[in-house]
Design a protein around this motif. Structure first.
Motif, PDB file in Angstrom:
ATOM      1  N   ASN A 148      39.286  50.091  42.437  1.00  0.00           N
ATOM      2  CA  ASN A 148      40.085  49.927  43.611  1.00  0.00           C
ATOM      3  C   ASN A 148      39.508  50.738  44.744  1.00  0.00           C
ATOM      4  N   CYS A 167      38.534  48.534  47.734  1.00  0.00           N
ATOM      5  CA  CYS A 167      39.457  48.281  48.805  1.00  0.00           C
ATOM      6  C   CYS A 167      38.606  48.826  50.228  1.00  0.00           C
ATOM      7  N   SER A 182      51.638  50.818  50.638  1.00  0.00           N
ATOM      8  CA  SER A 182      50.402  50.544  49.865  1.00  0.00           C
ATOM      9  C   SER A 182      50.117  51.767  48.804  1.00  0.00           C
ATOM     10  N   THR A 183      50.363  52.923  49.218  1.00  0.00           N
ATOM     11  CA  THR A 183      50.185  54.071  48.471  1.00  0.00           C
ATOM     12  C   THR A 183      51.153  53.897  47.099  1.00  0.00           C
ATOM     13  N   GLN A 208      45.104  51.542  49.316  1.00  0.00           N
ATOM     14  CA  GLN A 208      45.065  50.794  48.103  1.00  0.00           C
ATOM     15  C   GLN A 208      43.697  51.356  47.361  1.00  0.00           C
ATOM     16  N   TYR A 245      46.260  49.188  55.019  1.00  0.00           N
ATOM     17  CA  TYR A 245      46.759  48.843  53.575  1.00  0.00           C
ATOM     18  C   TYR A 245      45.597  48.872  52.825  1.00  0.00           C
ATOM     19  N   SER A 251      52.578  51.066  45.781  1.00  0.00           N
ATOM     20  CA  SER A 251      52.355  49.842  45.042  1.00  0.00           C
ATOM     21  C   SER A 251      50.611  49.728  44.581  1.00  0.00           C
ATOM     22  N   SER A 252      49.883  50.510  44.935  1.00  0.00           N
ATOM     23  CA  SER A 252      48.359  50.305  44.627  1.00  0.00           C
ATOM     24  C   SER A 252      48.175  50.510  43.322  1.00  0.00           C
ATOM     25  N   SER A 284      51.002  44.691  43.451  1.00  0.00           N
ATOM     26  CA  SER A 284      49.856  45.170  44.130  1.00  0.00           C
ATOM     27  C   SER A 284      49.648  44.101  44.990  1.00  0.00           C
ATOM     28  N   SER A 285      49.552  43.000  44.827  1.00  0.00           N
ATOM     29  CA  SER A 285      48.989  41.699  45.805  1.00  0.00           C
ATOM     30  C   SER A 285      50.375  41.462  46.688  1.00  0.00           C
TER      31      SER A 285
END
Length: 548
Positions: free
Chosen positions: A483, A487, A174-175, A123, A119, A177-178, A87-88
Motif C-alpha cells: 500500500n 499509493c 482515507s486513514t 491510504q 487520499y 478505511s485504508s 478501501s476503494s
C-alpha cells in the motif's frame, strides 16, 4: 485420597492444538472427551479437505493449518471482502461529484484532484501502522478502530462547507478505511493454505473491486438527485451495516493470537458470539475437570500480550528486500496506470461527451465489471497453475496443513498467470488514449475500459497474492508495504495526469504510461530468475537472527 490417573485407552496424550489442551489442564493425560456440544463451534465445524500430499514429509499428527470449517472460512472471507469494499468505494463514489464540488467550492479541477492525491498518500501511510498493529494485537481490534475513524470522517465530510475542510477530512477518511485491504489479506493468510489461497484471495479482492464497479454509479445517482453530501451519509450508513455484524460474529483469526484458531483469544479480541460460547464451554470444561480430579488453570485464554507502539519501519524493511522490491515497484506502476485512467475519466468524458454526474457514474460500469471478473478469474487461474507446476515437478500439495515453499518455484507459478493479462492491458491502455484523442464513438472507450479493468487489475491482483505468499507470518505488514509504495506512486500519477493530458494530449499521455509499464516489465523476469534464491537467503538470515 486423590484418585490415580486413569490410563485407560479412552485417554489421549494432549496436543496443544486440541480442544482439551487449550482448556489449560495441567496433566500429561487428557480429560475424557467432551461431548460435541461442549466444544467451540470452530472445532465442531472442522472438515478435512482431501490431502493430495505434502511438499515435504509432514507427520500425521501435525496440526491442521486452520481449525475453521469450510463454512466458517467462507463467512470470514466474505466479511473480509465486505470490509475491503471500503478501501476503494470512498474513492470511486467520489468521482462523479468532483465536477460539482469544483463548482460549488469555487476551486479548479487540479485542486479537486489534490484531494485524491492526499487520499492516496494517507491510504499508503496509514496501513504501515495498521498492518504491524494487526499482526501484534489481532485483526478485530484494528478493524474496529479503523471503522470508528472512518465513520467520524464521513459525518464531518457530509457537514463541511469549505475546500480546506474537504481536504483534511478526506485524509482522515482515507486513514480510517485504508487498512481494510491489509487486514483482509492478513485474514485470508490466517485461514487458508497456499494451495487454496488463490480462490480465497480472489474472493476477498472482489470486495475491493466492487468499489470501482458500483461506486461511480452510486455516486452519480446520489450526487445528481440528492446532492453530493448524501454520498458521505451513505458511507456512514453502509459502514455501520458492516460494523455491527462484524462485532457480533467475526472471530479473531490472527495467528499470533489464536494460532490455527484453536487457542481462545483474550476476551477483548472475541466477538460477542465467541464470548458467549466460551463462557458455556469453560463452565462445562471446569465441571468435567473437577469430576476427574485434575487441576485447571484459572486463565485458559491466550497469554496476555504487552502492547507496543506499532512500528511502521517494519514495512520499510520489507520494501528493502530484493525479491519483494521487484514486486512492489512493478505493482505500484500497474496501480498508477489504472488509477490514472479512473482519475481522468470524469473531466475527459464531460469534455468529450458532455456527461453529467449520473452519466459519468454509469460510464464506470465496464471498467468496474472488468475489475470484478479479474478478481475471480485470476484467483482460479492462480490455483490451477500452482497445481500444474507442482505436478510437473512431482510435488504434491497438502491443502490441510500448508506447503513448504523452500523447494517450490512460487514466483514462476504466480508470474506466469500475469503475463497474458499484462500484455493485453498495456495494448488496451495505448488504444484507450488514442480513441479519446480522436473522440471516437462512446462504445470504443467503454470496451477498452473493460479490457483495462480485466487485464491491469488482474495483473495487480496476481502480484498482491504473491506478496502474501512470501510473508505468510506477517501478511498485513507485507500488504501495508505494498500500500505504501503503490499509493505514494499513485498519488504522484494522480497529481500529474491532468497536466500531462493538457500538455501532451490524450493519446501520447496514455502511450507514455503504457511505455513505462513495458520498459519496467523485465523486473518480472528478474523476479522469476533470482527470486527463489533471494527468498531462501532471507529465510536463512531471519532464522539466524531468531536463534541469536
Amino acid at each position: 485420597m486423590a484418585k490415580s490417573p486413569d490410563h485407560s485407552p479412552n485417554r489421549q496424550i494432549l496436543d496443544r492444538h486440541t480442544p482439551d489442551a487449550r482448556l489449560g489442564i495441567q496433566s500429561p493425560q487428557a480429560l475424557p472427551k467432551l461431548p460435541d456440544q461442549a466444544l467451540p463451534q470452530a472445532v465442531r465445524n472442522e472438515k478435512d479437505v482431501a490431502d493430495l500430499e505434502s511438499i515435504h514429509s509432514i507427520a500425521s499428527n501435525e496440526p491442521s493449518y486452520s481449525v475453521f470449517g469450510i463454512h466458517q472460512k467462507r463467512y470470514i472471507v466474505f466479511m473480509a471482502a465486505f470490509g475491503g469494499l471500503f478501501s476503494s468505494l470512498p474513492a470511486n463514489v467520489y468521482f462523479p461529484a468532483m465536477n460539482t464540488l469544483s463548482t460549488e467550492l469555487h476551486v479548479s479541477d487540479e485542486l479537486i484532484n489534490l484531494t485524491l492525491t492526499a487520499y492516496l498518500i494517507f491510504q499508503g501511510l496509514a496501513p504501515t501502522i495498521y498492518g504491524d498493529l494487526a499482526d501484534m494485537t489481532g485483526r478485530r481490534p484494528v478493524y474496529i478502530l479503523g471503522f470508528v475513524i472512518f465513520i467520524a470522517a464521513n459525518v464531518g465530510l457530509a457537514l463541511q462547507k469549505s475546500y480546506v475542510a474537504l481536504f483534511i477530512l478526506r485524509c482522515l477518511q482515507s486513514t480510517g478505511s485504508s487498512g481494510t485491504i491489509a487486514l483482509g489479506n492478513g485474514v485470508v493468510a490466517d485461514v487458508s493454505t497456499m494451495a487454496e489461497r488463490g480462490v480465497y484471495m480472489g474472493f476477498m479482492v472482489s470486495g475491493n473491486m466492487v468499489g470501482p464497479a458500483i461506486g461511480p454509479i452510486l455516486g452519480g445517482v446520489l450526487s445528481q438527485y440528492l446532492g453530493w453530501r448524501s454520498i458521505f451519509w451513505f458511507l456512514v450508513i453502509l459502514s455501520v451495516a458492516f460494523l455491527v455484524p462484524f462485532m457480533v460474529a467475526f472471530p479473531e483469526t490472527g495467528r499470533h493470537i489464536v494460532g490455527n484458531g484453536s487457542i481462545p483469544p483474550q476476551r477483548w479480541n472475541m466477538s460477542v458470539l465467541n464470548y458467549l460460547k466460551t463462557r458455556t464451554t469453560d463452565r462445562r470444561a471446569v465441571e468435567a475437570a473437577q469430576d476427574a480430579d485434575y487441576p485447571v488453570k484459572p486463565e485458559t485464554y491466550a497469554a496476555k500480550r504487552r502492547l507496543k507502539w506499532p512500528n511502521p519501519l517494519k514495512s520499510i524493511r520489507i520494501i528493502m528486500e530484493k525479491d519483494v522490491a521487484m514486486i512492489l515497484i512493478y505493482n505500484a506502476l500497474v496501480y498508477t496506470a489504472w488509477f490514472d485512467v479512473t482519475t481522468s475519466l470524469p473531466s475527459l468524458f464531460e469534455e468529450i461527451y458532455g456527461f453529467d454526474d449520473l452519466q459519468i457514474g454509469l460510464a464506470f460500469i465496464p471498467y468496474g465489471a472488468g475489475c470484478v471478473v479479474a478478481s475471480f478469474l485470476c484467483g482460479k487461474l492462480i490455483d490451477i497453475n500452482y497445481k500444474r507446476i507442482a505436478k510437473s515437478k512431482n510435488i504434491t500439495i497438502d491443502r490441510k496443513r500448508g506447503d513448504d515453499l523452500r523447494n517450490f518455484p512460487i514466483e514462476k507459478a504466480r508470474v506466469q498467470v500475469m503475463y497474458p493479462f499484462l500484455v493485453l492491458g498495456i495494448a488496451a491502455l495505448v488504444a484507450y488514449g488514442w480513441v479519446l484523442q480522436f473522440e471516437a464513438p462512446l462504445a470504443a472507450p467503454l470496451v477498452l475500459q473493460f479490457a483495462m479493468g480485466l487485464c491491469l487489475v488482474g495483473s495487480y491482483n496476481v502480484l498482491c497474492i504473491m506478496l502474501v505468499d512470501l510473508y505468510p507470518e506477517s501478511p498485513a505488514t507485507a500488504t501495508a508495504a505494498n500500500n505504501l509504495v503503490r499509493c505514494l506512486l499513485g498519488a504522484g500519477g494522480t497529481a500529474l495526469v491532468v497536466p500531462m493530458i493538457k500538455t501532451m494530449g490524450r493519446g501520447w499521455c496514455f502511450t507514455l504510461i503504457a511505455a513505462v509499464l513495458m520498459l519496467a516489465s523485465p523486473m518480472l523476469w528478474v523476479e522469476v530468475k533470482w527470486g527463489a534464491r533471494w527468498r531462501e537467503e532471507r529465510r536463512v538470515r531471519v532464522e539466524g537472527q531468531e536463534c541469536e
